[in-house]
Write a protein that holds these residues in place. Structure first.
Motif, PDB file in Angstrom:
ATOM      1  N   GLN A  48       0.881  -1.167   0.000  1.00  0.00           N
ATOM      2  CA  GLN A  48       0.000   0.000   0.000  1.00  0.00           C
ATOM      3  C   GLN A  48       0.918   1.216   0.000  1.00  0.00           C
TER       4      GLN A  48
ATOM      5  N   GLU B  36       0.595   4.447  -0.122  1.00  0.00           N
ATOM      6  CA  GLU B  36       0.284   5.684   0.587  1.00  0.00           C
ATOM      7  C   GLU B  36       0.038   5.409   2.055  1.00  0.00           C
ATOM      8  N   LYS B  37       0.795   6.088   2.925  1.00  0.00           N
ATOM      9  CA  LYS B  37       0.537   5.950   4.361  1.00  0.00           C
ATOM     10  C   LYS B  37      -0.646   6.810   4.775  1.00  0.00           C
ATOM     11  N   LEU B  38      -0.812   7.955   4.107  1.00  0.00           N
ATOM     12  CA  LEU B  38      -1.857   8.892   4.469  1.00  0.00           C
ATOM     13  C   LEU B  38      -2.490   9.454   3.197  1.00  0.00           C
TER      14      LEU B  38
ATOM     15  N   MET C 285      -8.406   3.684   9.188  1.00  0.00           N
ATOM     16  CA  MET C 285      -7.227   3.016   8.658  1.00  0.00           C
ATOM     17  C   MET C 285      -7.703   1.865   7.797  1.00  0.00           C
TER      18      MET C 285
ATOM     19  N   TYR D 111      -6.657  -1.487   5.433  1.00  0.00           N
ATOM     20  CA  TYR D 111      -5.626  -2.479   5.140  1.00  0.00           C
ATOM     21  C   TYR D 111      -6.082  -3.385   4.003  1.00  0.00           C
TER      22      TYR D 111
ATOM     23  N   SER E  15       0.756  -2.447   4.810  1.00  0.00           N
ATOM     24  CA  SER E  15       1.084  -1.619   5.974  1.00  0.00           C
ATOM     25  C   SER E  15      -0.002  -0.604   6.297  1.00  0.00           C
TER      26      SER E  15
ATOM     27  N   THR F 170      -3.266   2.288   4.913  1.00  0.00           N
ATOM     28  CA  THR F 170      -3.397   3.683   4.490  1.00  0.00           C
ATOM     29  C   THR F 170      -4.407   4.361   5.402  1.00  0.00           C
ATOM     30  N   LYS F 171      -3.986   5.457   5.971  1.00  0.00           N
ATOM     31  CA  LYS F 171      -4.905   6.228   6.819  1.00  0.00           C
ATOM     32  C   LYS F 171      -5.650   7.211   5.934  1.00  0.00           C
TER      33      LYS F 171
ATOM     34  N   GLY G 139       2.652   1.174  13.228  1.00  0.00           N
ATOM     35  CA  GLY G 139       2.911   1.680  11.885  1.00  0.00           C
ATOM     36  C   GLY G 139       2.923   0.623  10.799  1.00  0.00           C
ATOM     37  N   GLN G 140       2.708  -0.628  11.177  1.00  0.00           N
ATOM     38  CA  GLN G 140       2.719  -1.715  10.211  1.00  0.00           C
ATOM     39  C   GLN G 140       1.388  -2.474  10.234  1.00  0.00           C
TER      40      GLN G 140
END
Lengths: 112, 117
Positions: A6, A8-10, A84, A86, A104, A106-107, B40-41
């Motif tokens: 994924q 993009e984290k955010l 969040m 997943y 991991s 994406t928020k 974070g994971q």
């Protein structure tokens, strides 16, 4: 090796805007793919799975085997979609019955 | 339906100690899986048990072990704790059966937050 990415984290969007959460996978066999969501202070819960080809809370996801992707989409984001997300792949082969690989996450932040 | 229940909710241990985490699956679910989620994971697969037998194991050292009881509840044991074991440990149950398509979703508990000092 099995892997879910994924990138993009955010992701921040305004209410009413379209949303696309990206998911790419690596798997040698025929994958079973899922999207899970975790709202604030709640447990991880199933949002949708590709085999059902369903739309849940306005979200859809199409499995693209050529691009090895399973992106999650919604045409008009709502503030309550903030959570969040997943992407997960079920695989592993015999004798494993149900081994899940998660990205991991994406928020998603939907702004008013 | 009570859902998947895990105990305890929080736990603080020191390096070198051992810990036992417990999980009760949804009624009727015979498959239980354990995941480790570091901050974070996404969740990382540790074990899967079905009908009291280990069916799958992730890339975790032998310090990690688990078992499933006749009532399908499960325990995860971790020995010789390290600082890096600090994480949220999730249990999930499913209706998955041997030979069945791998499309049965996992149903998660709230997890046990393990902190190693």
């Amino acid at each position: 090796a099995q892997r879910v990415t994924q990138p993009e984290k955010l992701l921040s969007v305004f209410k009413g805007a379209p949303v696309e959460l990206k998911c790419n996978y690596s798997y040698s066999g025929s994958p079973e793919l899922f999207w899970y969501v975790q709202y604030s202070r709640q447990r991880l819960q199933l949002l949708l799975r590709h085999i059902s080809r369903e739309s849940i809370k306005g979200f859809t996801a199409d499995l693209n085997k050529g691009e090895t992707s399973f992106h999650l989409k919604k045409p008009f984001a709502q503030e309550e979609d903030s959570a969040m997300y997943y992407c997960a792949l079920s695989g592993g082969g015999a004798p494993v019955v149900n081994k899940f690989y998660f990205g991991s996450g994406t928020k998603l932040n939907v702004k008013p | 339906d009570a859902g998947v229940t895990q105990s305890p909710t929080h736990l603080i241990k020191t390096r070198g100690q051992h810990v036992t985490l417990r999980c009760s699956p949804i009624s009727g679910h015979k498959s239980v899986s354990w995941y480790q989620q570091v901050l974070g994971q996404g969740p990382q697969f540790i074990f899967q048990y079905y009908e009291k037998e280990e069916r799958g194991r992730g890339n975790f050292p032998d310090r990690f072990s688990a078992r499933q009881f006749p009532n399908y509840s499960s325990e995860l044991n971790v020995n010789a704790l390290l600082l890096g074991d600090s994480a949220l440990y999730l249990c999930a149950s499913s209706l998955a059966r041997v030979g069945q398509l791998r499309n049965q979703p996992q149903h998660f508990g709230d997890g046990t937050r393990l902190s190693i000092l």
